[in-house]
Design a protein around this motif. Structure first.
Motif, mmCIF file in Angstrom:
data_model
loop_
_atom_site.group_PDB
_atom_site.id
_atom_site.type_symbol
_atom_site.label_atom_id
_atom_site.label_comp_id
_atom_site.label_asym_id
_atom_site.label_seq_id
_atom_site.Cartn_x
_atom_site.Cartn_y
_atom_site.Cartn_z
ATOM 1 N N ALA A 366 0.820 -1.205 0.000
ATOM 2 C CA ALA A 366 0.000 0.000 0.000
ATOM 3 C C ALA A 366 0.857 1.259 0.000
ATOM 4 O O ALA A 366 0.513 2.268 -0.642
ATOM 5 N N LEU A 367 1.980 1.216 0.702
ATOM 6 C CA LEU A 367 2.842 2.400 0.814
ATOM 7 C C LEU A 367 3.734 2.599 -0.406
ATOM 8 O O LEU A 367 4.105 3.726 -0.747
ATOM 9 N N THR A 368 4.104 1.503 -1.074
ATOM 10 C CA THR A 368 5.067 1.597 -2.184
ATOM 11 C C THR A 368 4.419 1.413 -3.549
ATOM 12 O O THR A 368 5.032 1.749 -4.573
ATOM 13 N N GLY A 369 3.240 0.813 -3.565
ATOM 14 C CA GLY A 369 2.617 0.500 -4.851
ATOM 15 C C GLY A 369 3.224 -0.729 -5.496
ATOM 16 O O GLY A 369 3.025 -0.970 -6.690
ATOM 17 N N ARG A 370 3.964 -1.516 -4.712
ATOM 18 C CA ARG A 370 4.652 -2.703 -5.255
ATOM 19 C C ARG A 370 4.346 -3.908 -4.369
ATOM 20 O O ARG A 370 4.609 -3.883 -3.175
ATOM 21 N N ARG A 371 3.851 -4.957 -4.999
ATOM 22 C CA ARG A 371 3.494 -6.157 -4.269
ATOM 23 C C ARG A 371 4.588 -7.216 -4.444
ATOM 24 O O ARG A 371 5.166 -7.354 -5.527
ATOM 25 N N THR A 372 4.847 -7.954 -3.382
ATOM 26 C CA THR A 372 5.885 -8.993 -3.442
ATOM 27 C C THR A 372 5.475 -10.157 -4.327
ATOM 28 O O THR A 372 6.315 -10.977 -4.707
ATOM 29 N N THR A 373 4.196 -10.253 -4.664
ATOM 30 C CA THR A 373 3.742 -11.341 -5.518
ATOM 31 C C THR A 373 4.014 -11.064 -6.994
ATOM 32 O O THR A 373 3.882 -11.962 -7.828
ATOM 33 N N ASP A 374 4.406 -9.838 -7.324
ATOM 34 C CA ASP A 374 4.736 -9.472 -8.699
ATOM 35 C C ASP A 374 6.249 -9.506 -8.859
ATOM 36 O O ASP A 374 6.993 -8.919 -8.063
ATOM 37 N N ALA A 375 6.719 -10.201 -9.883
ATOM 38 C CA ALA A 375 8.160 -10.405 -10.048
ATOM 39 C C ALA A 375 8.918 -9.086 -10.165
ATOM 40 O O ALA A 375 9.928 -8.869 -9.491
ATOM 41 N N ASP A 376 8.476 -8.188 -11.048
ATOM 42 C CA ASP A 376 9.178 -6.913 -11.235
ATOM 43 C C ASP A 376 9.162 -6.081 -9.948
ATOM 44 O O ASP A 376 10.184 -5.523 -9.539
ATOM 45 N N SER A 377 7.977 -6.005 -9.332
ATOM 46 C CA SER A 377 7.859 -5.228 -8.091
ATOM 47 C C SER A 377 8.723 -5.825 -6.986
ATOM 48 O O SER A 377 9.383 -5.109 -6.223
ATOM 49 N N SER A 378 8.742 -7.147 -6.899
ATOM 50 C CA SER A 378 9.545 -7.816 -5.877
ATOM 51 C C SER A 378 11.031 -7.528 -6.085
ATOM 52 O O SER A 378 11.761 -7.257 -5.125
#
Length: 402
Positions: A366-378
């Motif tokens: 929620a704070l970063t806009g990046r989820r650990t379940t998404d490869a690029d975001s992770s």
């Protein structure tokens, strides 16, 4: 030196006769020293003239002192310096003084027996050995001081030679190989350069020389501003791993290790690698990091400005939280990564419920806009986390040795 022996006037007169015959006595004592157990050492490391001159001056000093007359300790000190400079063992120096004491006593005894004054001679026996001890002590002190000075000069010379290798001034060919030969590091295996961070003057790699020697690894070290730098000569290619392990066991600060290289002419670039490798460990930690073993850490260390920008971009509002909250979320993220993305194993390591881990990961999303379940975001989160750790940022640093 003034030695009052309280000797009988007749014994003092006998000593005077020896002093008057100091030249032939010098030849006798020199021959006796050369025929003793230290013959090889004395005759090969000192010329006959040098040895005779030292014997003459010290014999005169001893006899003058036995008369109770003022004299200096210049002669024994000069003998100590000379033998230290020639590499003659201290034991040989002290042996020569013992021979001189016995030599003087034997000749005085012969003269005293001939003139029926042995009782008077016995009364000054202890005084004779006091003089011998004082002179031999002065010689030994000068010997040790000379050896210490030689060690300082040798260490300084070796430091200069190693510096020329590291800065490239030793040359690119024969000059570089000659330097490692003089340093005793010309082995068949590859080399490594090590850069250890020095904090508050503390030795960063205690007992590392002995550890490396036990593994058959030669090393030479210099002290730089803020670091201790070493050149390691490996017995074979496989010893690079052993070297890194021994360095890690000794390290009490950040230690960087270059990649192995074949020619000492490559030492300057290896030095830069070692410096950069040390920066791949978070500030305040200890351990040994090999250059290139963690590409992400290397990128962050090589471009700290870009790494800081990545951190701001990726972590976004998370960096605006109070420090305790940042620490909690970043530690959770790091634990999740080290647990291979398993919320169950992460929860076990954090001593909390797996739902708590999931809740915190959702907070990060929620704070970063990046989820650990998404490869690029992770991947972006991992890079940003490493950049924070290497910058000495918030959170636990225990896992920052990637």
């Amino acid at each position: 030196m003034t030695t009052a022996l309280g000797a009988d006037a007749h014994i003092t007169e006998l000593v005077g006769r020896l002093l008057a015959s100091v030249d032939p006595l010098t030849d006798e004592l020199t021959a006796e020293i050369l025929s003793g157990e230290h013959q090889y050492v004395e005759s090969t490391l000192l010329s006959h003239e040098q040895l005779r001159d030292a014997v003459h001056d010290n014999l005169r000093t001893l006899l003058t002192a036995l008369q109770g007359r003022p004299t200096s300790l210049d002669a024994p000190r000069a003998a100590g310096r000379l033998k230290a400079e020639r590499g003659i063992p201290l034991a040989a120096l002290l042996h020569a003084f013992r021979l001189a004491g016995r030599f003087i006593w034997d000749r005085l005894l012969v003269m005293a027996v001939a003139e029926d004054s042995t009782t008077e001679l016995l009364h000054m026996a202890s005084g004779i050995w006091v003089v011998i001890d004082e002179c031999s002590g002065a010689a030994a002190e000068a010997y040790r001081a000379t050896v210490e000075e030689q060690s300082r000069r040798d260490a300084a010379a070796r430091s200069v030679m190693l510096t020329t290798l590291l800065d490239g001034s030793a040359g690119n060919g024969a000059g570089a190989w000659e330097t490692v030969r003089v340093l005793g590091l010309d082995r068949q295996g590859p080399f490594l350069v090590v850069c250890a961070e020095v904090n508050d003057g503390t030795e960063p790699l205690p007992a590392v020389d002995a550890r490396l020697r036990s593994a058959g690894i030669g090393s030479e070290w210099i002290q730089q501003i803020g670091s201790r730098v070493g050149l390691l000569a490996l017995p074979n290619e496989h010893a690079a791993t052993t070297a890194a392990e021994q360095l890690a066991r000794s390290a009490v600060s950040r230690v960087g290790v270059s990649r192995p290289f074949a020619s000492p002419a490559q030492a300057p670039s290896a030095w830069r690698e070692a410096q950069m490798a040390a920066q791949c460990l978070p500030p305040g930690t200890d351990g040994a990091h090999v250059y290139g073993s963690s590409p992400i850490a290397l990128l962050a260390a090589a471009s700290p400005d870009i790494a800081a920008e990545v951190t701001r971009t990726v972590l976004g509002r998370l960096r605006d939280l109070p420090e305790p909250e940042q620490t909690l979320l970043l530690d959770t993220l790091e634990t999740w990564f080290t647990a291979g993305g398993s919320t169950t194993r992460a929860a076990e390591r954090l001593h909390c419920h797996r739902n708590t881990v999931l809740y915190r990961l959702n907070q990060i999303a929620a704070l970063t806009g990046r989820r650990t379940t998404d490869a690029d975001s992770s991947a972006e989160l991992y890079i940003a986390l490493r950049a924070v750790r290497l910058a000495g940022g918030t959170g636990s640093r225990a896992a920052g040795r990637a």
